[in-house]
Design a protein around this motif. Sequence first.
Motif, PDB file in Angstrom:
ATOM      1  N   ARG A 161      -8.924   4.899   1.255  1.00  0.00           N
ATOM      2  CA  ARG A 161      -9.271   4.826   2.673  1.00  0.00           C
ATOM      3  C   ARG A 161      -9.831   3.428   2.986  1.00  0.00           C
ATOM      4  O   ARG A 161     -10.485   2.799   2.149  1.00  0.00           O
ATOM      5  CB  ARG A 161     -10.295   5.896   3.041  1.00  0.00           C
ATOM      6  N   ALA A 162      -9.585   2.989   4.212  1.00  0.00           N
ATOM      7  CA  ALA A 162     -10.074   1.672   4.613  1.00  0.00           C
ATOM      8  C   ALA A 162     -10.225   1.616   6.126  1.00  0.00           C
ATOM      9  O   ALA A 162      -9.410   2.175   6.863  1.00  0.00           O
ATOM     10  CB  ALA A 162      -9.122   0.580   4.148  1.00  0.00           C
ATOM     11  N   LYS A 163     -11.270   0.928   6.577  1.00  0.00           N
ATOM     12  CA  LYS A 163     -11.460   0.709   8.001  1.00  0.00           C
ATOM     13  C   LYS A 163     -10.508  -0.360   8.527  1.00  0.00           C
ATOM     14  O   LYS A 163     -10.080  -0.311   9.679  1.00  0.00           O
ATOM     15  CB  LYS A 163     -12.907   0.298   8.266  1.00  0.00           C
ATOM     16  N   LYS A 164     -10.221  -1.333   7.668  1.00  0.00           N
ATOM     17  CA  LYS A 164      -9.317  -2.410   8.053  1.00  0.00           C
ATOM     18  C   LYS A 164      -8.389  -2.718   6.879  1.00  0.00           C
ATOM     19  O   LYS A 164      -8.809  -2.648   5.715  1.00  0.00           O
ATOM     20  CB  LYS A 164     -10.095  -3.677   8.446  1.00  0.00           C
ATOM     21  N   VAL A 165      -7.141  -3.063   7.198  1.00  0.00           N
ATOM     22  CA  VAL A 165      -6.143  -3.409   6.184  1.00  0.00           C
ATOM     23  C   VAL A 165      -5.484  -4.725   6.588  1.00  0.00           C
ATOM     24  O   VAL A 165      -5.069  -4.894   7.742  1.00  0.00           O
ATOM     25  CB  VAL A 165      -5.076  -2.303   6.034  1.00  0.00           C
ATOM     26  N   ALA A 166      -5.390  -5.661   5.656  1.00  0.00           N
ATOM     27  CA  ALA A 166      -4.754  -6.955   5.895  1.00  0.00           C
ATOM     28  C   ALA A 166      -3.522  -7.082   5.001  1.00  0.00           C
ATOM     29  O   ALA A 166      -3.626  -6.935   3.782  1.00  0.00           O
ATOM     30  CB  ALA A 166      -5.733  -8.087   5.621  1.00  0.00           C
ATOM     31  N   ILE A 167      -2.375  -7.352   5.601  1.00  0.00           N
ATOM     32  CA  ILE A 167      -1.127  -7.558   4.872  1.00  0.00           C
ATOM     33  C   ILE A 167      -0.968  -9.053   4.625  1.00  0.00           C
ATOM     34  O   ILE A 167      -0.794  -9.834   5.571  1.00  0.00           O
ATOM     35  CB  ILE A 167       0.080  -7.014   5.662  1.00  0.00           C
ATOM     36  N   ILE A 168      -1.030  -9.463   3.354  1.00  0.00           N
ATOM     37  CA  ILE A 168      -0.953 -10.889   2.999  1.00  0.00           C
ATOM     38  C   ILE A 168      -0.057 -10.993   1.764  1.00  0.00           C
ATOM     39  O   ILE A 168      -0.531 -11.231   0.650  1.00  0.00           O
ATOM     40  CB  ILE A 168      -2.355 -11.487   2.739  1.00  0.00           C
ATOM     41  N   VAL A 169       1.242 -10.803   1.946  1.00  0.00           N
ATOM     42  CA  VAL A 169       2.139 -10.638   0.800  1.00  0.00           C
ATOM     43  C   VAL A 169       3.329 -11.598   0.824  1.00  0.00           C
ATOM     44  O   VAL A 169       4.339 -11.352   0.155  1.00  0.00           O
ATOM     45  CB  VAL A 169       2.630  -9.174   0.706  1.00  0.00           C
ATOM     46  N   ALA A 170       3.232 -12.691   1.578  1.00  0.00           N
ATOM     47  CA  ALA A 170       4.258 -13.737   1.583  1.00  0.00           C
ATOM     48  C   ALA A 170       5.646 -13.161   1.823  1.00  0.00           C
ATOM     49  O   ALA A 170       5.868 -12.475   2.825  1.00  0.00           O
ATOM     50  CB  ALA A 170       4.191 -14.540   0.290  1.00  0.00           C
ATOM     51  N   GLY A 171       6.586 -13.416   0.910  1.00  0.00           N
ATOM     52  CA  GLY A 171       7.973 -13.025   1.118  1.00  0.00           C
ATOM     53  C   GLY A 171       8.215 -11.539   1.202  1.00  0.00           C
ATOM     54  O   GLY A 171       9.304 -11.107   1.610  1.00  0.00           O
ATOM     55  N   ARG A 172       7.240 -10.729   0.854  1.00  0.00           N
ATOM     56  CA  ARG A 172       7.375  -9.275   0.950  1.00  0.00           C
ATOM     57  C   ARG A 172       6.781  -8.727   2.257  1.00  0.00           C
ATOM     58  O   ARG A 172       6.660  -7.512   2.415  1.00  0.00           O
ATOM     59  CB  ARG A 172       6.677  -8.609  -0.237  1.00  0.00           C
ATOM     60  N   SER A 173       6.416  -9.605   3.176  1.00  0.00           N
ATOM     61  CA  SER A 173       5.747  -9.174   4.400  1.00  0.00           C
ATOM     62  C   SER A 173       6.581  -8.187   5.194  1.00  0.00           C
ATOM     63  O   SER A 173       6.059  -7.196   5.722  1.00  0.00           O
ATOM     64  CB  SER A 173       5.403 -10.391   5.266  1.00  0.00           C
ATOM     65  N   GLY A 174       7.867  -8.445   5.309  1.00  0.00           N
ATOM     66  CA  GLY A 174       8.725  -7.547   6.067  1.00  0.00           C
ATOM     67  C   GLY A 174       8.766  -6.150   5.485  1.00  0.00           C
ATOM     68  O   GLY A 174       8.738  -5.150   6.212  1.00  0.00           O
ATOM     69  N   GLN A 175       8.813  -6.059   4.162  1.00  0.00           N
ATOM     70  CA  GLN A 175       8.870  -4.756   3.505  1.00  0.00           C
ATOM     71  C   GLN A 175       7.568  -3.987   3.672  1.00  0.00           C
ATOM     72  O   GLN A 175       7.576  -2.781   3.932  1.00  0.00           O
ATOM     73  CB  GLN A 175       9.179  -4.943   2.016  1.00  0.00           C
ATOM     74  N   VAL A 176       6.429  -4.662   3.499  1.00  0.00           N
ATOM     75  CA  VAL A 176       5.147  -3.974   3.604  1.00  0.00           C
ATOM     76  C   VAL A 176       4.855  -3.605   5.059  1.00  0.00           C
ATOM     77  O   VAL A 176       4.362  -2.504   5.354  1.00  0.00           O
ATOM     78  CB  VAL A 176       4.014  -4.832   3.011  1.00  0.00           C
ATOM     79  N   ALA A 177       5.164  -4.492   5.993  1.00  0.00           N
ATOM     80  CA  ALA A 177       4.939  -4.184   7.401  1.00  0.00           C
ATOM     81  C   ALA A 177       5.772  -2.988   7.852  1.00  0.00           C
ATOM     82  O   ALA A 177       5.349  -2.221   8.722  1.00  0.00           O
ATOM     83  CB  ALA A 177       5.251  -5.400   8.265  1.00  0.00           C
ATOM     84  N   ALA A 178       6.951  -2.828   7.251  1.00  0.00           N
ATOM     85  CA  ALA A 178       7.791  -1.686   7.601  1.00  0.00           C
ATOM     86  C   ALA A 178       7.102  -0.365   7.277  1.00  0.00           C
ATOM     87  O   ALA A 178       7.384   0.665   7.909  1.00  0.00           O
ATOM     88  CB  ALA A 178       9.127  -1.783   6.871  1.00  0.00           C
ATOM     89  N   MET A 179       6.205  -0.365   6.293  1.00  0.00           N
ATOM     90  CA  MET A 179       5.448   0.847   5.982  1.00  0.00           C
ATOM     91  C   MET A 179       4.556   1.275   7.143  1.00  0.00           C
ATOM     92  O   MET A 179       4.163   2.441   7.237  1.00  0.00           O
ATOM     93  CB  MET A 179       4.586   0.621   4.727  1.00  0.00           C
ATOM     94  N   ALA A 180       4.219   0.303   8.011  1.00  0.00           N
ATOM     95  CA  ALA A 180       3.406   0.602   9.189  1.00  0.00           C
ATOM     96  C   ALA A 180       4.267   0.710  10.442  1.00  0.00           C
ATOM     97  O   ALA A 180       3.735   0.706  11.561  1.00  0.00           O
ATOM     98  CB  ALA A 180       2.347  -0.480   9.369  1.00  0.00           C
ATOM     99  N   GLY A 181       5.586   0.784  10.261  1.00  0.00           N
ATOM    100  CA  GLY A 181       6.491   0.913  11.394  1.00  0.00           C
ATOM    101  C   GLY A 181       6.739  -0.368  12.145  1.00  0.00           C
ATOM    102  O   GLY A 181       7.203  -0.339  13.291  1.00  0.00           O
ATOM    103  N   MET A 182       6.470  -1.516  11.514  1.00  0.00           N
ATOM    104  CA  MET A 182       6.641  -2.808  12.173  1.00  0.00           C
ATOM    105  C   MET A 182       7.889  -3.515  11.668  1.00  0.00           C
ATOM    106  O   MET A 182       8.227  -3.442  10.486  1.00  0.00           O
ATOM    107  CB  MET A 182       5.437  -3.718  11.910  1.00  0.00           C
ATOM    108  N   ARG A 183       8.548  -4.211  12.564  1.00  0.00           N
ATOM    109  CA  ARG A 183       9.635  -5.115  12.187  1.00  0.00           C
ATOM    110  C   ARG A 183       9.203  -6.532  12.546  1.00  0.00           C
ATOM    111  O   ARG A 183       9.093  -6.878  13.716  1.00  0.00           O
ATOM    112  CB  ARG A 183      10.940  -4.755  12.908  1.00  0.00           C
ATOM    113  N   LEU A 184       8.945  -7.325  11.537  1.00  0.00           N
ATOM    114  CA  LEU A 184       8.435  -8.671  11.753  1.00  0.00           C
ATOM    115  C   LEU A 184       9.566  -9.665  12.037  1.00  0.00           C
ATOM    116  O   LEU A 184      10.691  -9.501  11.544  1.00  0.00           O
ATOM    117  CB  LEU A 184       7.669  -9.148  10.516  1.00  0.00           C
ATOM    118  N   PRO A 185       9.282 -10.729  12.799  1.00  0.00           N
ATOM    119  CA  PRO A 185      10.289 -11.756  13.076  1.00  0.00           C
ATOM    120  C   PRO A 185      10.392 -12.776  11.942  1.00  0.00           C
ATOM    121  O   PRO A 185      10.192 -13.980  12.137  1.00  0.00           O
ATOM    122  CB  PRO A 185       9.773 -12.395  14.366  1.00  0.00           C
TER     123      PRO A 185
END
Length: 417
Positions: A227-251
């Motif tokens: 559990r976490a109050k805040k989550v930061a995605i900082i994964v360089a070239g894997r950003s698109g894949q990890v953001a997709a877990m939150a339903g996001m499509r990054l540019p």
Amino acid sequence: MGFSGWRVLKEGLTGNRGWGAHWRDAAPKDAYDVVIIGGGGHGLATAYYLAKNHGITNVAVLEKGYLGGGNVGRNTTIVRANYFLPGNSEFYSHSLKLWEGMEADLNYNVMHSQRGQISLFHSDGQRDAAVRRGNAIINQGDDAELLGRADLKRMLPYLDFDSARFPIHGGILQRRAGTARHDAVAWGYARGASDRGVDLIQNCEVTGIDIEGGAVKGVQTTRGAIRAKKVAIIVAGRSGQVAAMAGMRLPIESHVLQAFVTEGLKPCIDHVVSFGMGHFYISQSDKGGLVFGGDLDFYASYAARGNLPMMEHVMEAGMTLMPMIGKARVLRSWGGIMDMTPDGSPIIDKTDTDGLYIDCGWCYGGFKAVPGSGWSMAHLVATDTHHEPAARFRLDRFRTGRGLMDEEGTGSQHNLH
């Protein structure tokens, strides 16, 4: 454990038996105030500055492999602040200042060497562009010097100045630019964060991001739910894949950037040298190897390896610029996964999901940005306000078209940045 000349001498004389672990190999707790996904340079720097600048220590850094095993350990180690456009210029200026105080701040030798970078130009048009950029750099408060052909011949006698296609007319020198030891940067920030109470959790892959009612609640991992109050995605070239877990499509698109190092040679290159016509850059490491790279592999990929045609292209550029490099034997090569934005500039911003933050899109600039990115991302996560030097790295600029920073003037194609 502190480092000093006396401590190094003592350990050297006593068999180096007194050194302890650099950081705690922590096990995940059930809950944290902040979870950082990604144990590379940017993620570790963010954790360090959250603890140091904001007193937030109930933090976990989750890394699916080992700390520093991604792009921070696969790059050509260049540090500089010679950006032109407002937004980029202020940020990289701030980052360079942090580099200059990093070793004292971390009490760790990251082998930061301000040997200077020289960006060559090969035509009248490139000279005009270099002068304009140099003036912008100086106006920002950083250093830039215009060098003529005679200056360069004294400083870089090994270059081919009279190439029929790419004659060298001069260059721009930034003396405060240089290189640093990439692994040591990751280790220094990891040690500093761990000393301040941050949990560094290796071999812990994030498999899902929990969202309820438009707010982040935590993450799912291979080592259980956190559990976490805040989550930061900082994964360089894997950003698109990890953001997709939150339903996001990054540019962003992910592309491979290859780099190479030769066998160890006697000192022959004193600076970082960038080829203005071939996108080739080279320096010499403290171990003697020539470290160099060039263009991206021009197709989207998550493979941490490159292709042979681009390898040939980089070698051709090196031979064009400095024929002496042909005598050096290549020792190894590697590929880093670059997260490329449409305008070639990064993203540090909150997302539409409450408590979820994103730091990505560093293109070629990831390593030199490590301290500035960590400082600015920590400020954003801690205060929910943008740190002024990174205030233009907004995610919504790609939706609205306002505030785009096309540093190289190459348009909206990811792979051209």
